[in-house]
Design a protein around this motif. Structure first.
Motif, PDB file in Angstrom:
ATOM      1  N   MET A   1      32.366  13.108 -51.933  1.00  0.00           N
ATOM      2  CA  MET A   1      32.740  12.042 -53.077  1.00  0.00           C
ATOM      3  C   MET A   1      31.883  11.163 -53.226  1.00  0.00           C
ATOM      4  O   MET A   1      31.446  10.401 -51.980  1.00  0.00           O
ATOM      5  N   LYS A   2      31.286  10.822 -54.119  1.00  0.00           N
ATOM      6  CA  LYS A   2      30.396   9.621 -54.435  1.00  0.00           C
ATOM      7  C   LYS A   2      31.123   8.399 -54.004  1.00  0.00           C
ATOM      8  O   LYS A   2      32.317   8.102 -54.366  1.00  0.00           O
ATOM      9  N   GLU A   3      30.320   7.401 -53.572  1.00  0.00           N
ATOM     10  CA  GLU A   3      30.587   5.928 -53.228  1.00  0.00           C
ATOM     11  C   GLU A   3      29.978   4.952 -54.366  1.00  0.00           C
ATOM     12  O   GLU A   3      28.632   5.258 -54.128  1.00  0.00           O
ATOM     13  N   PHE A   4      30.587   4.008 -54.487  1.00  0.00           N
ATOM     14  CA  PHE A   4      29.942   3.041 -55.440  1.00  0.00           C
ATOM     15  C   PHE A   4      30.071   1.684 -54.940  1.00  0.00           C
ATOM     16  O   PHE A   4      31.178   1.314 -54.456  1.00  0.00           O
ATOM     17  N   PHE A   5      29.121   0.967 -55.106  1.00  0.00           N
ATOM     18  CA  PHE A   5      29.086  -0.270 -54.610  1.00  0.00           C
ATOM     19  C   PHE A   5      28.656  -1.395 -55.614  1.00  0.00           C
ATOM     20  O   PHE A   5      27.368  -1.488 -55.665  1.00  0.00           O
ATOM     21  N   LEU A   6      29.654  -2.148 -56.351  1.00  0.00           N
ATOM     22  CA  LEU A   6      29.141  -3.286 -57.038  1.00  0.00           C
ATOM     23  C   LEU A   6      28.817  -4.401 -56.184  1.00  0.00           C
ATOM     24  O   LEU A   6      29.542  -5.040 -55.817  1.00  0.00           O
ATOM     25  N   SER A   7      27.686  -4.350 -56.218  1.00  0.00           N
ATOM     26  CA  SER A   7      26.845  -5.579 -55.288  1.00  0.00           C
ATOM     27  C   SER A   7      26.190  -6.786 -56.125  1.00  0.00           C
ATOM     28  O   SER A   7      25.918  -6.684 -57.422  1.00  0.00           O
ATOM     29  N   THR A   8      26.174  -7.792 -55.160  1.00  0.00           N
ATOM     30  CA  THR A   8      25.544  -9.126 -55.983  1.00  0.00           C
ATOM     31  C   THR A   8      24.619  -9.989 -55.404  1.00  0.00           C
ATOM     32  O   THR A   8      24.551  -9.391 -54.102  1.00  0.00           O
ATOM     33  N   ILE A  41      43.318   1.517 -59.606  1.00  0.00           N
ATOM     34  CA  ILE A  41      42.998   1.267 -58.276  1.00  0.00           C
ATOM     35  C   ILE A  41      42.748  -0.287 -57.882  1.00  0.00           C
ATOM     36  O   ILE A  41      42.670  -0.749 -56.617  1.00  0.00           O
ATOM     37  N   PHE A  42      42.677  -1.035 -58.802  1.00  0.00           N
ATOM     38  CA  PHE A  42      42.574  -2.562 -58.740  1.00  0.00           C
ATOM     39  C   PHE A  42      43.826  -3.632 -58.913  1.00  0.00           C
ATOM     40  O   PHE A  42      43.868  -4.751 -58.897  1.00  0.00           O
ATOM     41  N   SER A  43      44.953  -2.712 -58.950  1.00  0.00           N
ATOM     42  CA  SER A  43      46.291  -3.383 -59.187  1.00  0.00           C
ATOM     43  C   SER A  43      46.965  -4.194 -57.973  1.00  0.00           C
ATOM     44  O   SER A  43      47.321  -5.176 -58.222  1.00  0.00           O
ATOM     45  N   ASN A  44      46.681  -3.830 -56.857  1.00  0.00           N
ATOM     46  CA  ASN A  44      47.344  -4.304 -55.700  1.00  0.00           C
ATOM     47  C   ASN A  44      45.959  -4.745 -54.780  1.00  0.00           C
ATOM     48  O   ASN A  44      45.412  -3.819 -54.440  1.00  0.00           O
ATOM     49  N   TRP A  45      46.254  -5.913 -53.930  1.00  0.00           N
ATOM     50  CA  TRP A  45      45.489  -5.986 -52.659  1.00  0.00           C
ATOM     51  C   TRP A  45      45.936  -6.514 -51.614  1.00  0.00           C
ATOM     52  O   TRP A  45      47.050  -7.468 -51.682  1.00  0.00           O
ATOM     53  N   SER A  95      41.027   7.270 -54.355  1.00  0.00           N
ATOM     54  CA  SER A  95      41.678   5.958 -54.955  1.00  0.00           C
ATOM     55  C   SER A  95      41.495   4.740 -54.135  1.00  0.00           C
ATOM     56  O   SER A  95      41.923   3.632 -54.626  1.00  0.00           O
ATOM     57  N   TYR A  96      40.858   4.876 -53.127  1.00  0.00           N
ATOM     58  CA  TYR A  96      40.614   3.793 -52.175  1.00  0.00           C
ATOM     59  C   TYR A  96      39.516   2.822 -52.891  1.00  0.00           C
ATOM     60  O   TYR A  96      38.582   3.148 -53.540  1.00  0.00           O
ATOM     61  N   PHE A 110      34.178   1.414 -54.119  1.00  0.00           N
ATOM     62  CA  PHE A 110      35.237   2.436 -54.815  1.00  0.00           C
ATOM     63  C   PHE A 110      34.658   3.775 -55.007  1.00  0.00           C
ATOM     64  O   PHE A 110      33.447   3.893 -54.869  1.00  0.00           O
ATOM     65  N   LYS A 111      35.409   4.730 -55.139  1.00  0.00           N
ATOM     66  CA  LYS A 111      35.107   6.252 -55.465  1.00  0.00           C
ATOM     67  C   LYS A 111      35.065   6.695 -56.338  1.00  0.00           C
ATOM     68  O   LYS A 111      34.867   7.760 -57.168  1.00  0.00           O
TER      69      LYS A 111
END
Length: 230
Positions: A1-8, A41-45, A95-96, A110-111
């Motif tokens: 499964m692909k993994e994505f990194f929203l990086s800055t 997937i961003f609803s609860n932290w 969903s992680y 996220f994936k």
């Protein structure tokens, strides 16, 4: 499964005084509340304080909450190299999602392959809380095809802190102007199918990378010396 990194990449290392930590936690709360509406997937932290000795998922410090903010404040106050680590409480791999905010920038991992408009909303949420030099939606694919190893990766969706003339970009699906109290620049979307890993995507990214490097908007991979100056 692909993994994505929203990086800055931010312009300066963030401070660690009590006032600065409180301001960072406030920015974190604003960001988390903003992205909650984008996708489930961003609803609860929750604060991710798991360790090798943990026997259960860390769900006891939901964020935002006073107990979570106090925990993160004390963590950062005692060691300025500590990160604000959050996760979404979903153990199913697809969903992680996780969030890392430290003195050097922010990153969401996220994936799930989100819609292009959802990704743009994620970028906008970042751009409301800090001043950025560069934001890029990375994956192992983009790392592998990077034509400038001494620079950060060019990816199929990225933000640069200048207004870009779309005529200068060989490949462009969408361009989004950004102008708020903290940031003025452009979100560039090279292709609607942003997660594609085909040879066609490789060609688009590499040709656009040449154009962006020519504009000098893709930062060096190594942090500049003045990054650490107060």
């Amino acid at each position: 499964m692909k993994e994505f990194f929203l990086s800055t990449r931010i312009f300066k290392k963030l401070g660690s005084s009590e006032n600065e930590i409180n301001a960072q936690l406030k920015d974190l709360e604003i960001f988390i509340k903003d992205i909650a509406e984008i996708d489930p997937i961003f609803s609860n932290w929750y604060v991710n304080k798991a360790s090798e000795s943990s026997f259960k998922a860390p769900l006891d410090y939901p964020f935002p909450s006073d107990i979570a903010k106090n925990y993160l404040f004390n963590l950062k106050k005692n060691d300025d190299l500590e990160s604000y680590l959050l996760w979404n409480g979903l153990e199913e791999k697809k969903s992680y999602a996780s969030f890392n905010f430290d003195s050097f920038g922010l990153m969401v991992t996220f994936k799930k392959v989100l819609e292009t408009e959802q990704i743009i909303e994620l970028f906008k949420a970042f751009l409301k809380v800090l001043k950025f030099e560069y934001i890029y939606l990375n994956s192992y694919f983009f790392g592998d095809i990077n034509v400038f190893p001494h620079r950060l990766e060019t990816t199929s969706i990225c933000y640069v802190p200048i207004k870009v003339d779309e005529k200068l970009m060989p490949h462009l699906y969408k361009i989004v102007d950004v102008n708020n109290d903290l940031n003025e620049g452009t979100i560039l979307v090279f292709d609607e199918d942003w997660s594609d890993e085909s040879n066609e995507m490789k060609k688009k990214v590499q040709e656009n990378s040449l154009a962006l490097v020519e504009l000098n908007v893709v930062p060096e991979a190594e942090l500049p010396e003045n990054f650490f100056e107060s």
